[in-house]
Structures are given as C-alpha cells and as structure tokens.
Design a protein around this motif. Sequence first.
Motif, short mmCIF file in Angstrom:
data_model
loop_
_atom_site.label_atom_id
_atom_site.label_comp_id
_atom_site.label_asym_id
_atom_site.label_seq_id
_atom_site.Cartn_x
_atom_site.Cartn_y
_atom_site.Cartn_z
N LEU A 31 0.84 2.64 -5.78
CA LEU A 31 1.81 3.64 -6.25
C LEU A 31 1.86 4.86 -5.33
O LEU A 31 2.95 5.34 -4.98
N LEU A 32 0.70 5.36 -4.93
CA LEU A 32 0.67 6.52 -4.02
C LEU A 32 1.23 6.14 -2.65
O LEU A 32 1.92 6.93 -2.02
N GLY A 33 0.93 4.94 -2.20
CA GLY A 33 1.48 4.47 -0.92
C GLY A 33 2.98 4.32 -0.98
O GLY A 33 3.69 4.63 -0.02
N TYR A 34 3.49 3.84 -2.10
CA TYR A 34 4.94 3.72 -2.28
C TYR A 34 5.59 5.10 -2.19
O TYR A 34 6.61 5.27 -1.51
N LEU A 35 5.00 6.09 -2.83
CA LEU A 35 5.56 7.45 -2.79
C LEU A 35 5.52 8.03 -1.38
O LEU A 35 6.46 8.72 -0.97
N ALA A 50 -2.44 6.45 1.70
CA ALA A 50 -2.75 6.70 0.29
C ALA A 50 -4.25 6.50 0.12
O ALA A 50 -4.82 5.53 0.62
N LEU A 51 -4.89 7.43 -0.56
CA LEU A 51 -6.33 7.38 -0.82
C LEU A 51 -7.12 7.19 0.47
O LEU A 51 -8.14 6.50 0.50
N TYR A 61 3.98 -2.40 -2.07
CA TYR A 61 4.53 -3.32 -3.08
C TYR A 61 3.52 -4.40 -3.44
O TYR A 61 3.34 -4.73 -4.62
N ALA A 62 2.88 -4.97 -2.44
CA ALA A 62 1.89 -6.02 -2.69
C ALA A 62 0.70 -5.47 -3.49
O ALA A 62 0.19 -6.15 -4.39
N SER A 63 0.30 -4.24 -3.20
CA SER A 63 -0.81 -3.63 -3.93
C SER A 63 -0.43 -3.35 -5.38
O SER A 63 -1.26 -3.53 -6.28
#
Length: 153
Positions: A31-35, A50-51, A61-63
């Motif tokens: 979610l954080l990577g998507y943002l 992200a993180l 998306y895969a995560s």
Amino acid sequence: MASHMPVNHSLRPLYRGLALLAGLFVLAFGLLGYLDSQGEPLLNQGDASALGLKTNPLFSYASIGAGAAVLLATLVGRNLDRFIDMWVGAGFLLVGTAMLALMHTDSNVLNFTMATCIVSYLIGSVLFTAGMYVKVGSAAKAVAEEKHRHGTA
C-alpha cells in the motif's frame, strides 16, 4: 515430506501470529509503495520506496495481493492458511532468488535491491515455516501422526 506435517502443533498459535505479522508487513509495504509510485510506469526502476525498500507499481500490486491473501487465509484458518502460507512463502523465496540473479540488469522488473532480496527471503522463510506447522485436525489424527513420526504406528 507432506506425510510428516505435525497436526495440532503446540506452537500453532505462534506460527499463525508470525504469518499474520508477515502478511501485515507485506500488505503495508504494498500500500505504501503504491502511494509512493503512483504515476510511474509499471516496471519503473526509479526511486520509489516503502518501509526502506525500493519498489515500483508492479511490485506494489503484487505485494498487496500477496499480503491480502496471507491475511485472509490466516484469519479464515481451517488449513487454508497452511496451503496459502506454503505457496506464498515458496513464491517469495523463488522471486527473491530470481531478482538476486537479475538485480543489476534491465530485467530487474520489480526494482529489487539486496535489501529487498533479504527481506523477500525472510518473509518467504517465515511463511513457509508457518505453513508447515499450522495444520489442524482431529485429536485422533494428531495421535496417529505422532505415532507415525516416532515409528510406533
């Protein structure tokens, strides 16, 4: 191998908790990577992170998908979590290995770094191990498995 999976293992709650935490981490990362990677090309090898781990839209998306699958399976239980944890864990181990081999090439489609490979191995190991110890069954099945494991069947 599958014939020696413990049934109703005494540490089952611990392994389910570890799988739940791993699923939460992967979902949060996604979610954080998507943002952070919104608007970038799907296979971008940019600076989105992200993180503390690099990512791109495809990896995000895969995560999200993997994290949601692990969380839902862990909450449902009933040996669905065993199946999902083992397959998703094996997937993380395989993807970590593939991306380690492709890290410094144009084929690094998930934007992996060494840190991302290490985390992928850790998440995969936790999930795969949890999958081996969360099997549930009747008390009679657990006793039969113990006898089989100790050669007294």
